[in-house]
Motif scaffolding. Sequence first.
Motif, short mmCIF file in Angstrom:
data_model
loop_
_atom_site.label_atom_id
_atom_site.label_comp_id
_atom_site.label_asym_id
_atom_site.label_seq_id
_atom_site.Cartn_x
_atom_site.Cartn_y
_atom_site.Cartn_z
N LEU C 221 0.81 -1.21 0.00
CA LEU C 221 0.00 0.00 0.00
C LEU C 221 0.85 1.27 0.00
CD1 LEU C 221 -0.49 1.80 2.90
CD2 LEU C 221 -1.30 -0.42 3.63
N GLY C 222 2.10 1.16 0.49
CA GLY C 222 2.95 2.34 0.55
C GLY C 222 3.59 2.68 -0.78
N ALA C 223 3.57 1.74 -1.72
CA ALA C 223 4.32 1.93 -2.98
C ALA C 223 3.80 3.15 -3.74
CB ALA C 223 4.23 0.68 -3.83
N ASP C 224 2.49 3.26 -3.87
CA ASP C 224 1.94 4.37 -4.66
C ASP C 224 2.18 5.73 -4.01
OD1 ASP C 224 0.27 5.34 -6.93
OD2 ASP C 224 -1.03 5.95 -5.27
N PRO C 225 1.85 5.90 -2.71
CA PRO C 225 2.17 7.21 -2.09
C PRO C 225 3.66 7.53 -2.14
CG PRO C 225 0.79 5.91 -0.64
CD PRO C 225 1.13 5.03 -1.77
N MET C 226 4.53 6.50 -2.00
CA MET C 226 5.96 6.78 -2.02
C MET C 226 6.39 7.24 -3.40
SD MET C 226 9.23 4.54 -0.77
CE MET C 226 9.53 3.57 -2.22
N LEU C 227 5.81 6.59 -4.42
CA LEU C 227 6.11 6.99 -5.80
C LEU C 227 5.73 8.46 -6.01
CD1 LEU C 227 7.01 5.86 -8.54
CD2 LEU C 227 4.63 5.33 -9.01
N LYS C 228 4.54 8.82 -5.53
CA LYS C 228 4.10 10.22 -5.66
C LYS C 228 4.99 11.14 -4.83
CE LYS C 228 0.69 8.63 -8.05
NZ LYS C 228 -0.62 8.25 -7.55
N ALA C 229 5.35 10.66 -3.64
CA ALA C 229 6.21 11.48 -2.79
C ALA C 229 7.55 11.74 -3.46
CB ALA C 229 6.41 10.79 -1.44
N PHE C 230 8.07 10.73 -4.14
CA PHE C 230 9.31 10.90 -4.90
C PHE C 230 9.17 12.06 -5.87
CE2 PHE C 230 11.44 6.44 -4.87
CZ PHE C 230 11.61 6.56 -3.53
N ILE C 231 8.05 12.03 -6.59
CA ILE C 231 7.81 13.06 -7.60
C ILE C 231 7.71 14.45 -6.96
CG2 ILE C 231 6.16 13.82 -9.35
CD1 ILE C 231 7.88 11.48 -10.13
N MET C 232 7.00 14.52 -5.81
CA MET C 232 6.88 15.81 -5.12
C MET C 232 8.27 16.31 -4.72
SD MET C 232 3.69 15.67 -5.26
CE MET C 232 2.56 14.33 -5.53
N CYS C 233 9.08 15.38 -4.22
CA CYS C 233 10.42 15.76 -3.80
C CYS C 233 11.24 16.27 -4.97
CB CYS C 233 11.16 14.56 -3.19
SG CYS C 233 10.60 14.15 -1.55
N VAL C 234 11.08 15.61 -6.12
CA VAL C 234 11.84 16.03 -7.29
C VAL C 234 11.40 17.44 -7.70
CG1 VAL C 234 12.26 15.58 -9.73
CG2 VAL C 234 12.27 13.70 -8.12
N VAL C 235 10.10 17.67 -7.68
CA VAL C 235 9.59 18.97 -8.12
C VAL C 235 10.00 20.06 -7.13
CG1 VAL C 235 7.52 20.32 -8.51
CG2 VAL C 235 7.68 18.02 -9.40
N ALA C 236 9.85 19.77 -5.83
CA ALA C 236 10.09 20.81 -4.84
C ALA C 236 11.57 20.96 -4.51
CB ALA C 236 9.30 20.49 -3.58
N GLY C 237 12.35 19.95 -4.82
CA GLY C 237 13.74 19.92 -4.35
C GLY C 237 13.72 19.20 -3.01
N LEU C 238 14.53 18.15 -2.89
CA LEU C 238 14.53 17.37 -1.65
C LEU C 238 14.91 18.24 -0.47
CD1 LEU C 238 16.17 14.09 -2.87
CD2 LEU C 238 14.22 14.16 -1.36
N GLY C 239 14.28 18.02 0.66
CA GLY C 239 14.62 18.76 1.87
C GLY C 239 13.85 20.05 2.03
N ASN C 240 13.08 20.43 1.00
CA ASN C 240 12.31 21.67 1.06
C ASN C 240 10.88 21.33 1.48
OD1 ASN C 240 10.72 23.87 0.51
ND2 ASN C 240 11.60 24.28 -1.50
N LEU C 241 10.58 21.47 2.79
CA LEU C 241 9.28 21.00 3.29
C LEU C 241 8.09 21.83 2.80
CD1 LEU C 241 10.14 19.87 6.93
CD2 LEU C 241 10.05 18.54 4.86
N PRO C 242 8.12 23.18 2.91
CA PRO C 242 6.96 23.94 2.42
C PRO C 242 6.74 23.71 0.92
CG PRO C 242 8.46 25.35 3.66
CD PRO C 242 9.15 24.05 3.49
#
Lengths: 243, 349, 295
Positions: C221-242
């Motif tokens: 169940l975690g695979a899909d949210p993690m995949l999306k989270a990866f994408i968010m991290c790529v877009v926002a830059g890793l480590g940038n929480l806001p």
Amino acid sequence: MPDPTGAAVALALKDVRAGYGGPDVLKGVSLEVPRGCIVTVVGPNGHGKSTLLRTVSGLTRLRGGRILALGAEIQDHAAHRRAAAGIAHVPQGDLLFPDMTVLENLRMGAYLERDAAQEKRRLDEVFALLPRLAERRTQVAASLSGGERRMVGIGRGLMAGGQVLMLDEPSLGLAPLVIEQIYEVIARLREQGRTILLVEENPARVAELSDVMHLFDDGEIVWSGAPDDLMNREELLATYLGG
Amino acid sequence: MSDATLSAEAPAAAAAGLPAADRSWTRDLAIGLVVLAIAAALPFLIDSRYVMGQIILALVWASVAVQWNLIFGYAGIFSLAQMAIFAIGGYGCAMLSHYFGWSVWVSIPAGAGGAMLASMVMGLACLRLSGVYVALLTYAIAQVIYLLIVTDTECFYYEGASCRQLTGGATGFARFGSFGTREWLRGDWIMGNYGIVLAGFVLTLLMSWFIIRSPMGLAFKALRDNPAYAVARGVNRFHTQLLVFALSAFFTGLTGGLYAVHFQAIGPDVFSMTNLLFVLAIVVVGGVGTFWGPVAGAVLLMLADEAMRETGEFRTLGLGLIIAAATVLLPKGLAGLAGDLAKRLSSKG
Amino acid sequence: MLDVVVAVVTTALTNGALYALATIGLSLVWGSMGMLNMAHGGLLALGGYAAYTGSVQLGLPLPLAIVFAMLAGAAMGALLHLLVVRQLLRSSGAGFETAVMIATVGISIALQNALLLLYGGQPLGQPFDVPGSIPVGAGAVPWLNVTIVLVSVGVMAAASLLIARTKMGRAIRATAQNRDAALLMGVPVQRVYLQVLALSGALAGICGVLVSSITQLTPTLGADPMLKAFIMCVVAGLGNLPGAIAAAFGLALVEAAMQFAAGARWGFPTLLLLVIAILIWRPAGLFGRARIQRL
């Protein structure tokens, strides 16, 4: 910090050796910092003066020898435990926390202090000594000028309330006028009776405020004594002009 | 290799297009001949069709691992799309033979070309980014291809009354062609398949060897050991990485085609995380960035996998733990361990 | 038309909240220690199953079951530090970034497989549910979705307060910004790393409970949210929480709109294409400061 041992020597190095992978950078250094004194290590750049301070604070791995803080051996402690033993290192290049405000940087200096009142008292002391920091307290460290950053670094070191303050080239990279301000601050610290181990490239700049000076060349102390004697020694020329 | 020897030797050798002047190529040749001799002797020693099948599978894994080691261990690209590239090669071959009736001998290289093309597109999108982002993006792209295949339910044509999708959907493709070894060797067909897959493996190994020894390989070594120096010497990281990403994808795709034709089937399960993990485990256990590491790793992990087959469902769990433990306990892998042992023996002797 | 808008916005907000929650756990670990935790999805699944065990098998009330899930995630995060990360930090030096990725890929698979062995492959129903819905115009917004958004936002707010205001949070930020300086201040850096992984594990735990409440409990169940989270991290830059939170809601909206417009299976591929386009335009991420490449 009250001293439970009453030792006269705040910091002692005995035959300290250290390096980074290759040959030794420190080739057996011994020196003592008596309480309430300013001990200075001078010498040309690139000869291991910073390594000396980094080895004392635990950022560089020790290869041999002993380090004593108030008589207790600390050479086997990890860096964060040496801070707890009273070593406050103000490193070269300041190493501030760039995204934190000035106030947060200073408060990080008192990370080990559990007593909030004590922390407040030290903050007041630092602001009294460095009033510029009080003005800049909410500003982010990355946005400060070079001189202001140096002041934050020194202030952060003072916040620890350690036994020994180790200052690594406080004048490095600053404009002459700012260097003067910084050394005024160090002179004030001397008046307050602080114990300081100071590293500096320019011997003339620190001769006046040092109690003891060590001439450092190629990983070794080549001469030690009173400041007035050093300025007349031929070792000084030999060291700086390439021995 | 220290920076000092690198800066003295490598650019000169690179400029002249010569292999690096060290003894290791004679060692590689010796090990290669021994491996080849063993490989040639195997069909005469082994009677069981099951065991031969497993050895063929080991060769497939070893080929994929050698290619991934080339892009990760040498070129420094942490791509998580290796099985996707493999799958594109396999699917390309299967679809070309299935829809156009092409001979597998044509569709395998064509599929490999498709894999290379896909890899170049992926590389253009990813390789300008720094390390972790490459991992994130290649993982995402591989997942998207997988998800698009398994969720494909639109009927492209009908086989009798059953609906078939363009991409094969959740079932994939089967019986689209063969090597022709059954007609040719009859009962011994598996030996023929073994020979063909072995040839593919040798090709893969040779290509990887030449890349490592070529000026491109030296460029990677320079980028890894002293990036500032390499860039100053005019090494373009993006271009060299893209080139090796494409070349390795061709051979990975080729292996995918051979795999598909040998099993006469390919389905979306080749994309599975377990398969990717198996490849990573082979390289990590064998030794990242060492030439023979992936080969040794493939042999060892196939043996371990065979041993864990008895325990059935614990296989994946075991694999996961092996890879984590190997990273922590064996940072330089089997090849590194062998190197350390050899060094210790020679210094004692 | 209006009911479609309500449905799209509901989906976007719910998914955005979940993606954001999954992303900050991942991004926090990256920002503090330069570690991409590939086992984050596995921690989500662990949290989901822990809540199930807590409420169905141990009979705990739901809020306690959620706390149980957070504790399970935190414990696993701490274990990850003690068994893997600590050792790798010591031994692998500059190779840490990739070594820890490989090791956590292994842990992730092992964790998912362990859950499969313990609970079986049949999807289970997460007992966390809020029945009913609020009518909005022609459509309706289920209370469950409202709860998910509120809980996610609450948890994220609590986490940011922890990071921004507490001494522990200050030590975490200090370690992230300058590890050596933190050591000189007396910050026990390894303990900070342990806290960060435990905190990220706890966030993953509650995220897993929420994700499984709108889908089902499966080991993956975690695979899909993690995949999306990866994408968010790529877009926002890793480590940038806001940035990650903004990206999570923004991209969830794009995805939900695409799913309604072109069918469910095209939502994520469109998103990925969009992200690739963004990356070609801005290689450091949409909000990422162009970081000088360390040579």
